[in-house]
Design a protein around this motif. Structure first.
Motif, PDB file in Angstrom:
ATOM      1  N   SER A  93      -2.071  11.583 -57.279  1.00  0.00           N
ATOM      2  CA  SER A  93      -2.896  12.744 -56.823  1.00  0.00           C
ATOM      3  C   SER A  93      -3.606  12.408 -55.434  1.00  0.00           C
ATOM      4  CB  SER A  93      -3.945  13.025 -57.614  1.00  0.00           C
ATOM      5  OG  SER A  93      -4.919  11.813 -57.908  1.00  0.00           O
ATOM      6  N   LEU A  94      -3.799  11.094 -55.074  1.00  0.00           N
ATOM      7  CA  LEU A  94      -4.441  10.727 -53.741  1.00  0.00           C
ATOM      8  C   LEU A  94      -3.112  10.999 -52.777  1.00  0.00           C
ATOM      9  CD1 LEU A  94      -6.145   9.369 -51.758  1.00  0.00           C
ATOM     10  CD2 LEU A  94      -5.413   7.073 -52.626  1.00  0.00           C
ATOM     11  N   ARG A  95      -1.992  10.443 -53.081  1.00  0.00           N
ATOM     12  CA  ARG A  95      -0.973  10.764 -52.477  1.00  0.00           C
ATOM     13  C   ARG A  95      -0.739  12.210 -52.075  1.00  0.00           C
ATOM     14  NH1 ARG A  95       2.329   8.048 -55.279  1.00  0.00           N
ATOM     15  NH2 ARG A  95       2.261   6.139 -54.498  1.00  0.00           N
ATOM     16  N   ASN A  96      -0.699  13.102 -52.885  1.00  0.00           N
ATOM     17  CA  ASN A  96      -0.459  14.403 -52.599  1.00  0.00           C
ATOM     18  C   ASN A  96      -1.732  14.920 -51.611  1.00  0.00           C
ATOM     19  OD1 ASN A  96       1.874  14.287 -54.125  1.00  0.00           O
ATOM     20  ND2 ASN A  96       0.616  15.045 -56.087  1.00  0.00           N
ATOM     21  N   TYR A  97      -2.824  14.595 -52.059  1.00  0.00           N
ATOM     22  CA  TYR A  97      -3.989  15.079 -51.331  1.00  0.00           C
ATOM     23  C   TYR A  97      -3.932  14.577 -49.683  1.00  0.00           C
ATOM     24  CZ  TYR A  97      -8.973  15.591 -49.894  1.00  0.00           C
ATOM     25  OH  TYR A  97     -10.056  15.862 -49.429  1.00  0.00           O
ATOM     26  N   ILE A  98      -3.682  13.333 -49.404  1.00  0.00           N
ATOM     27  CA  ILE A  98      -3.246  13.076 -47.960  1.00  0.00           C
ATOM     28  C   ILE A  98      -2.253  13.669 -47.328  1.00  0.00           C
ATOM     29  CG2 ILE A  98      -3.289  11.073 -46.551  1.00  0.00           C
ATOM     30  CD1 ILE A  98      -6.162  11.269 -47.870  1.00  0.00           C
ATOM     31  N   ARG A  99      -1.102  13.681 -48.116  1.00  0.00           N
ATOM     32  CA  ARG A  99      -0.087  14.403 -47.564  1.00  0.00           C
ATOM     33  C   ARG A  99      -0.271  15.753 -47.071  1.00  0.00           C
ATOM     34  NH1 ARG A  99       5.160  13.484 -51.168  1.00  0.00           N
ATOM     35  NH2 ARG A  99       5.986  14.722 -49.679  1.00  0.00           N
ATOM     36  N   ASN A 100      -0.942  16.426 -48.068  1.00  0.00           N
ATOM     37  CA  ASN A 100      -1.338  17.708 -47.642  1.00  0.00           C
ATOM     38  C   ASN A 100      -2.222  17.870 -46.343  1.00  0.00           C
ATOM     39  OD1 ASN A 100       0.011  19.101 -49.556  1.00  0.00           O
ATOM     40  ND2 ASN A 100      -1.535  18.934 -51.345  1.00  0.00           N
ATOM     41  N   ILE A 101      -3.457  16.944 -46.288  1.00  0.00           N
ATOM     42  CA  ILE A 101      -4.024  16.992 -45.001  1.00  0.00           C
ATOM     43  C   ILE A 101      -3.403  16.702 -44.062  1.00  0.00           C
ATOM     44  CG2 ILE A 101      -5.935  15.729 -43.930  1.00  0.00           C
ATOM     45  CD1 ILE A 101      -7.304  15.243 -46.544  1.00  0.00           C
ATOM     46  N   ARG A 102      -2.197  15.727 -44.149  1.00  0.00           N
ATOM     47  CA  ARG A 102      -1.496  15.251 -42.901  1.00  0.00           C
ATOM     48  C   ARG A 102      -0.498  16.584 -42.266  1.00  0.00           C
ATOM     49  NH1 ARG A 102       2.116  10.144 -43.779  1.00  0.00           N
ATOM     50  NH2 ARG A 102       3.160  11.465 -45.199  1.00  0.00           N
ATOM     51  N   LYS A 103      -0.014  17.097 -43.361  1.00  0.00           N
ATOM     52  CA  LYS A 103       0.790  18.383 -43.119  1.00  0.00           C
ATOM     53  C   LYS A 103       0.145  19.276 -42.269  1.00  0.00           C
ATOM     54  CE  LYS A 103       4.084  17.510 -46.670  1.00  0.00           C
ATOM     55  NZ  LYS A 103       4.784  18.274 -47.913  1.00  0.00           N
ATOM     56  N   ASN A 104      -1.228  19.418 -42.696  1.00  0.00           N
ATOM     57  CA  ASN A 104      -1.924  20.630 -41.863  1.00  0.00           C
ATOM     58  C   ASN A 104      -2.512  20.273 -40.518  1.00  0.00           C
ATOM     59  OD1 ASN A 104      -1.711  22.374 -44.061  1.00  0.00           O
ATOM     60  ND2 ASN A 104      -3.449  21.641 -45.215  1.00  0.00           N
ATOM     61  N   LEU A 105      -2.210  19.010 -40.153  1.00  0.00           N
ATOM     62  CA  LEU A 105      -2.571  18.695 -38.447  1.00  0.00           C
ATOM     63  C   LEU A 105      -1.725  19.687 -37.988  1.00  0.00           C
ATOM     64  CD1 LEU A 105      -2.436  14.942 -38.806  1.00  0.00           C
ATOM     65  CD2 LEU A 105      -4.464  16.404 -38.553  1.00  0.00           C
ATOM     66  N   THR A 106      -2.652  20.127 -36.630  1.00  0.00           N
ATOM     67  CA  THR A 106      -1.889  20.980 -35.807  1.00  0.00           C
ATOM     68  C   THR A 106      -0.571  20.286 -34.955  1.00  0.00           C
ATOM     69  OG1 THR A 106      -3.330  20.749 -33.860  1.00  0.00           O
ATOM     70  CG2 THR A 106      -3.868  22.490 -35.574  1.00  0.00           C
ATOM     71  N   LYS A 107       0.066  21.141 -34.569  1.00  0.00           N
ATOM     72  CA  LYS A 107       1.274  20.730 -33.434  1.00  0.00           C
ATOM     73  C   LYS A 107       0.478  19.891 -32.390  1.00  0.00           C
ATOM     74  CE  LYS A 107       5.419  21.833 -30.695  1.00  0.00           C
ATOM     75  NZ  LYS A 107       6.185  22.856 -30.201  1.00  0.00           N
ATOM     76  N   LYS A 108      -0.463  20.237 -31.779  1.00  0.00           N
ATOM     77  CA  LYS A 108      -1.298  19.781 -30.738  1.00  0.00           C
ATOM     78  C   LYS A 108      -1.741  18.407 -31.273  1.00  0.00           C
ATOM     79  CE  LYS A 108      -5.084  20.165 -27.415  1.00  0.00           C
ATOM     80  NZ  LYS A 108      -6.107  21.114 -26.930  1.00  0.00           N
ATOM     81  N   GLU A 109      -2.299  18.255 -32.535  1.00  0.00           N
ATOM     82  CA  GLU A 109      -2.946  17.032 -32.804  1.00  0.00           C
ATOM     83  C   GLU A 109      -1.903  16.109 -33.107  1.00  0.00           C
ATOM     84  OE1 GLU A 109      -6.900  18.314 -35.607  1.00  0.00           O
ATOM     85  OE2 GLU A 109      -5.121  19.107 -36.264  1.00  0.00           O
TER      86      GLU A 109
END
Length: 204
Positions: free
Chosen positions: A12-28
């Motif tokens: 669940s932690l893995r999924n949570y952080i992966r989702n945060i990471r995927k939601n970073l913008t292209k600029k970020e």
């Protein structure tokens, strides 16, 4: 900085952080890659090294192509991971990469070089190995994608190995409290994010 529930599972932690990471913008993503690339290129240990293991970005990881390109341009020899071609052991091989290397998708849909044994380096002959991760904590514990390939590979490196192990991550991948550990987990002595270079004295 993220604080997790003590009852939260690794998956669940893995999924949570992966989702945060995927939601970073292209600029970020671009800014993070630029900062880490510039930091690494100017590290004296990188300048002194010749054989450097890296990875091809996947699933929102720090973009490594700019770093690979710059390292090749200054004459470094780059090696990329290949899944061990048989069922066991669950380890990675590292194969020499050049701009003419043919890359193929493995069964995880990650690009890797075609396997030619003459291009494979013994892992402990790498001067530096830069490692992907999903999350890390303030103790240097690393949470990977769940396949176990890096953990099993890293077990072959003793603290007396000449290979320098460094994780690469976005700032949002740091966890404030301790990541739930398994017996096969291998902590890292250093992790670089766009805003900080983490080092743990216990590995020095």
């Amino acid at each position: 900085m993220i604080t997790i529930n003590n009852n939260q599972t690794r998956q669940s932690l893995r999924n949570y952080i992966r989702n945060i990471r995927k939601n970073l913008t292209k600029k970020e993503h671009i800014q993070s890659s630029q900062r880490i690339t510039n930091y690494i290129i100017n590290d004296y240990r990188i300048q002194q090294a010749q054989h450097i293991g890296l990875f091809i970005s996947f699933d929102g990881e720090i973009q490594t192509y700019p770093l690979i390109k710059k390292l090749l341009n200054i004459g470094k020899t780059i090696y990329l991971p290949i899944l061990y071609p048989f069922k066991k052991p669950k380890i990675l091989l590292f194969s020499k990469y050049t701009t003419s290397t043919n890359l193929i998708l493995n069964h995880f849909k990650i690009y890797e070089p075609e396997l030619y044994l003459k291009h494979v380096i013994f892992n402990q002959e790498l001067d530096i190995l830069l490692i992907p991760l999903v999350a890390f904590d303030r103790y240097g514990n690393r949470l990977g994608m769940g396949g176990g390939f890096y953990d099993h590979t890293l077990k072959s490196y003793s603290h007396h190995s000449k290979t320098l192990l460094i994780g690469l991550a976005h700032d949002c991948q740091k966890i404030n409290n301790r990541i739930p550990k398994e017996e096969w987990d291998v902590p890292l002595p250093e992790i670089i994010t766009p805003s900080f270079h983490w080092k743990w004295k216990k590995f020095n």
